[in-house]
Design a protein around this motif. Sequence first.
Motif, PDB file in Angstrom:
ATOM      1  N   ALA A   2       0.900  -1.246   0.004  1.00  0.00           N
ATOM      2  CA  ALA A   2       0.005  -0.045   0.024  1.00  0.00           C
ATOM      3  C   ALA A   2       0.918   1.407   0.012  1.00  0.00           C
ATOM      4  CB  ALA A   2      -0.894  -0.007   1.334  1.00  0.00           C
ATOM      5  N   ASN A   4       0.761   5.139   0.850  1.00  0.00           N
ATOM      6  CA  ASN A   4       0.106   6.185   1.625  1.00  0.00           C
ATOM      7  C   ASN A   4       0.113   7.692   1.181  1.00  0.00           C
ATOM      8  OD1 ASN A   4       2.509   6.933   3.121  1.00  0.00           O
ATOM      9  ND2 ASN A   4       2.064   5.512   4.510  1.00  0.00           N
ATOM     10  N   GLN A   5      -0.478   8.392   1.903  1.00  0.00           N
ATOM     11  CA  GLN A   5      -0.568   9.810   1.414  1.00  0.00           C
ATOM     12  C   GLN A   5       1.072  10.493   1.561  1.00  0.00           C
ATOM     13  OE1 GLN A   5      -3.810  12.119   2.742  1.00  0.00           O
ATOM     14  NE2 GLN A   5      -2.656  14.070   2.395  1.00  0.00           N
ATOM     15  N   ALA A  26      -5.663  11.071  -2.964  1.00  0.00           N
ATOM     16  CA  ALA A  26      -6.246  10.386  -4.188  1.00  0.00           C
ATOM     17  C   ALA A  26      -5.369   9.538  -4.983  1.00  0.00           C
ATOM     18  CB  ALA A  26      -7.082  11.634  -5.182  1.00  0.00           C
ATOM     19  N   ASP A  29      -4.110   6.255  -3.288  1.00  0.00           N
ATOM     20  CA  ASP A  29      -5.309   5.421  -3.431  1.00  0.00           C
ATOM     21  C   ASP A  29      -5.143   4.803  -4.649  1.00  0.00           C
ATOM     22  OD1 ASP A  29      -6.295   5.827  -0.931  1.00  0.00           O
ATOM     23  OD2 ASP A  29      -7.906   7.013  -1.645  1.00  0.00           O
ATOM     24  N   SER A  30      -5.050   5.523  -5.721  1.00  0.00           N
ATOM     25  CA  SER A  30      -5.110   5.113  -7.313  1.00  0.00           C
ATOM     26  C   SER A  30      -3.786   4.075  -7.523  1.00  0.00           C
ATOM     27  CB  SER A  30      -4.896   6.127  -8.171  1.00  0.00           C
ATOM     28  OG  SER A  30      -6.044   7.037  -8.205  1.00  0.00           O
ATOM     29  N   SER A  32      -2.327   2.537  -5.148  1.00  0.00           N
ATOM     30  CA  SER A  32      -2.376   1.224  -4.156  1.00  0.00           C
ATOM     31  C   SER A  32      -3.108   0.189  -4.955  1.00  0.00           C
ATOM     32  CB  SER A  32      -3.036   1.553  -2.903  1.00  0.00           C
ATOM     33  OG  SER A  32      -2.120   2.458  -1.978  1.00  0.00           O
ATOM     34  N   GLN A  33      -4.248   0.705  -5.383  1.00  0.00           N
ATOM     35  CA  GLN A  33      -5.055   0.003  -6.427  1.00  0.00           C
ATOM     36  C   GLN A  33      -4.242  -0.777  -7.592  1.00  0.00           C
ATOM     37  OE1 GLN A  33      -8.468   2.297  -7.654  1.00  0.00           O
ATOM     38  NE2 GLN A  33      -9.338   2.311  -5.526  1.00  0.00           N
TER      39      GLN A  33
END
Length: 95
Positions: A2, A4-5, A26, A29-30, A32-33
């Motif tokens: 993952a 993180n920010q 954002a 998150d992208s 990480s996906q």
Amino acid sequence: MAVNQSDIEKLAELAKLEISTEAAGATADSISQVLELVDQLQAADTTGVAPMAHPLDAVQRLRADQVTEADQREALQAMAPATEDGLYLVPRVIE
């Protein structure tokens, strides 16, 4: 894995980019996906699966190096405003 920010903010700082807190979240998150998808693909069992063809493995079909057209230099240069020793003469552009 993952992201993180704070990782995104650190990367933006190293790259000398300005990124807002919302955009950093954002982006984290992208990414990480995408990394989760890569992990899923790497977990797939590929034993016994033959690799796909690769374009660099192909052999190029080459044609013979033969002249197929007649020499037309004289006819084409006859239309030019100025020629010398088979070369086209053009106005000088750099002094």
